[in-house]
Scaffold this active site. Structure first.
Site, PDB file in Angstrom:
ATOM      1  N   ASP A 198       0.832  -1.205   0.000  1.00  0.00           N
ATOM      2  CA  ASP A 198       0.000   0.000   0.000  1.00  0.00           C
ATOM      3  C   ASP A 198       0.868   1.256   0.000  1.00  0.00           C
ATOM      4  OD1 ASP A 198       0.892  -0.157   2.611  1.00  0.00           O
ATOM      5  OD2 ASP A 198      -1.093  -0.109   3.534  1.00  0.00           O
ATOM      6  N   SER A 199       2.195   1.065   0.049  1.00  0.00           N
ATOM      7  CA  SER A 199       3.125   2.177  -0.160  1.00  0.00           C
ATOM      8  C   SER A 199       2.957   2.777  -1.549  1.00  0.00           C
ATOM      9  CB  SER A 199       4.569   1.706   0.033  1.00  0.00           C
ATOM     10  OG  SER A 199       4.830   0.534  -0.723  1.00  0.00           O
TER      11      SER A 199
ATOM     12  N   ASP B 265      -1.017  -6.139  -0.315  1.00  0.00           N
ATOM     13  CA  ASP B 265      -1.434  -5.520   0.939  1.00  0.00           C
ATOM     14  C   ASP B 265      -2.943  -5.325   0.987  1.00  0.00           C
ATOM     15  OD1 ASP B 265       0.510  -5.044   2.870  1.00  0.00           O
ATOM     16  OD2 ASP B 265       1.259  -3.233   1.884  1.00  0.00           O
TER      17      ASP B 265
ATOM     18  N   LYS C 206      -1.365  -9.454   2.761  1.00  0.00           N
ATOM     19  CA  LYS C 206      -0.671  -9.000   3.969  1.00  0.00           C
ATOM     20  C   LYS C 206      -1.559  -8.023   4.713  1.00  0.00           C
ATOM     21  CE  LYS C 206       2.907  -6.030   3.941  1.00  0.00           C
ATOM     22  NZ  LYS C 206       2.446  -4.953   4.886  1.00  0.00           N
TER      23      LYS C 206
ATOM     24  N   GLU D 235      -1.802  -5.619   8.592  1.00  0.00           N
ATOM     25  CA  GLU D 235      -1.079  -5.085   9.740  1.00  0.00           C
ATOM     26  C   GLU D 235      -1.791  -5.425  11.043  1.00  0.00           C
ATOM     27  OE1 GLU D 235      -0.305  -0.922   9.307  1.00  0.00           O
ATOM     28  OE2 GLU D 235       0.684  -1.150   7.360  1.00  0.00           O
TER      29      GLU D 235
ATOM     30  N   GLU E 214       8.820  -4.422  11.103  1.00  0.00           N
ATOM     31  CA  GLU E 214       9.277  -3.120  10.610  1.00  0.00           C
ATOM     32  C   GLU E 214       9.747  -2.203  11.731  1.00  0.00           C
ATOM     33  OE1 GLU E 214       7.895   0.702   7.869  1.00  0.00           O
ATOM     34  OE2 GLU E 214       6.637  -1.094   7.937  1.00  0.00           O
TER      35      GLU E 214
END
Length: 274
Positions: free
Chosen positions: A49-50, A88, A118, A120, A187
Site C-alpha cells: 500500500d506504499s 497488501d 498481507k 497489519e 518493521e
C-alpha cells in the site's frame, strides 16, 4: 500446456519452509514492467500500500483503496512468473470484522490471482488471521511499526527502543505466528528485538529496519533505487536513478525546443512506387 502454466511460481508454503534457511528476498512492485525485473531475483514481490506514497503522492497509506490494490496487483501478476506475489490489504478493508476481511481478501485473490495477502496488526488481528487462513487465504503478518496506524502513533518512529517496550511487540509476533500466518514483516524495531523475535517464533520474519538476523529482508523498490527524495534510516540506496531520469527528461525537453528531435531517423518517409 502453455509455457506460462508450466513455470512454477513460489507459494506461501514454500516461503514458510524457508524458516532458518536461505534468506528470503522481497521487494515491492506496482507495475508489470518493474515486476518482470524484480521477479528475476526475488522470492516475494509485495504489492504494498506504499503505492499510495510512491504512485499517488499521498503523505500516508491511509487513503489507499481496495480497488487501487487490486488494479496494481493484477499488473504485477501479469509481469511476473516465479515470485510469490503478496498484496497488501489497505486500511479500512479488514479491521471492522473477520467477515469484512474475508470478503476483501477473497476479492484480492480472485481478481488479481495473487498468492497471499498481507495485513497489519498482531494480537488484535490474530482472530482475523486465523479466520482467513482456515478459509484458504494465506496471510503475511506485519508488526512493529505499522504505517496504517499513523494517526494513532503520531509519527513514523522505530518501536521497541525504550526499556520495557518489548513485550507488546513480542506478543504481537507470537499471536501472528500462532494464528497461522506463513510469515511476518517486522518493521522498524530495535535490532536486538528483531533478532529475538526471529529466534523465538516458528514462522519466517522479513525485516525492514529490524535485524540482519531476520529470515529475509524487504525494501520499497523506489527507495533502494534512489527515486524517493527522502528515505528512512533503514534504506540502503543500491542505485541513484533519480538524477539519470531527470537528465533524460531534460535532454528530451531541450531537443524538442531546439527542434533537434525528432531527427530524420525517427520519422517516416514516403513509400516509393515499385
Amino acid at each position: 500446456m502453455s509455457v506460462q502454466s508450466a513455470i512454477k511460481r513460489k507459494t506461501a508454503p514454500d516461503i514458510r519452509a524457508r524458516k532458518g534457511g536461505d534468506p528470503i528476498v522481497m521487494l515491492t512492485s506496482y507495475h508489470a514492467h518493474t515486476a518482470s525485473l524484480v521477479d528475476r531475483y526475488c522470492d516475494v514481490i509485495l504489492v504494498g500500500d506504499s503505492l499510495g506514497n510512491v504512485m499517488h503522492g499521498f503523505e500516508t497509506t491511509v487513503p489507499v483503496t481496495l480497488e487501487m490494490m487490486i488494479l496494481q496487483g493484477h499488473a504485477v501478476m501479469r509481469g511476473s512468473q516465479h515470485a510469490l506475489v503478496v498484496v497488501d490489504m489497505p486500511f479500512g478493508s479488514y479491521e471492522a470484522s473477520k467477515e469484512q476481511a474475508f470478503h476483501s481478501a477473497a476479492r484480492i485473490l480472485k481478481e488479481t490471482q495473487c498468492g497471499a495477502v498481507k495485513l497489519e496488526g498482531g494480537v488484535r488481528m490474530a482472530e482475523t488471521i486465523a479466520f482467513l487462513t482456515e478459509r484458504g487465504i494465506p496471510v503475511m503478518g506485519h508488526i512493529g511499526l505499522t504505517p496504517q496506524s499513523i494517526n494513532t502513533l503520531g509519527s513514523f518512529r522505530a518501536q521497541g527502543r525504550e526499556e520495557g517496550s518489548w513485550e507488546p511487540i513480542e506478543a504481537d509476533a507470537r499471536a501472528v505466528s500462532d494464528a497461522g500466518a506463513f510469515s511476518v514483516v517486522v518493521e522498524a524495531v530495535a535490532e536486538p528485538l528483531g533478532r529475538k523475535i526471529t529466534e523465538t517464533i516458528a514462522i519466517p520474519t522479513i525485516g525492514i529496519g529490524a535485524s540482519a538476523a531476520c529470515d529475509g529482508q524487504v525494501l520499497v523498490l523506489e527507495d533502494m533505487l534512489g527515486l524517493s527524495p527522502r528515505a528512512p534510516k533503514f534504506v540502503k540506496r543500491y542505485g541513484e536513478l533519480g538524477p539519470g531520469i531527470e537528465a533524460a527528461i531534460k535532454g528530451f525537453a531541450e531537443e524538442v525546443r531546439s527542434r533537434a528531435f525528432p531527427g530524420p531517423e525517427h520519422v517516416y518517409g514516403m513509400k516509393t512506387k515499385s
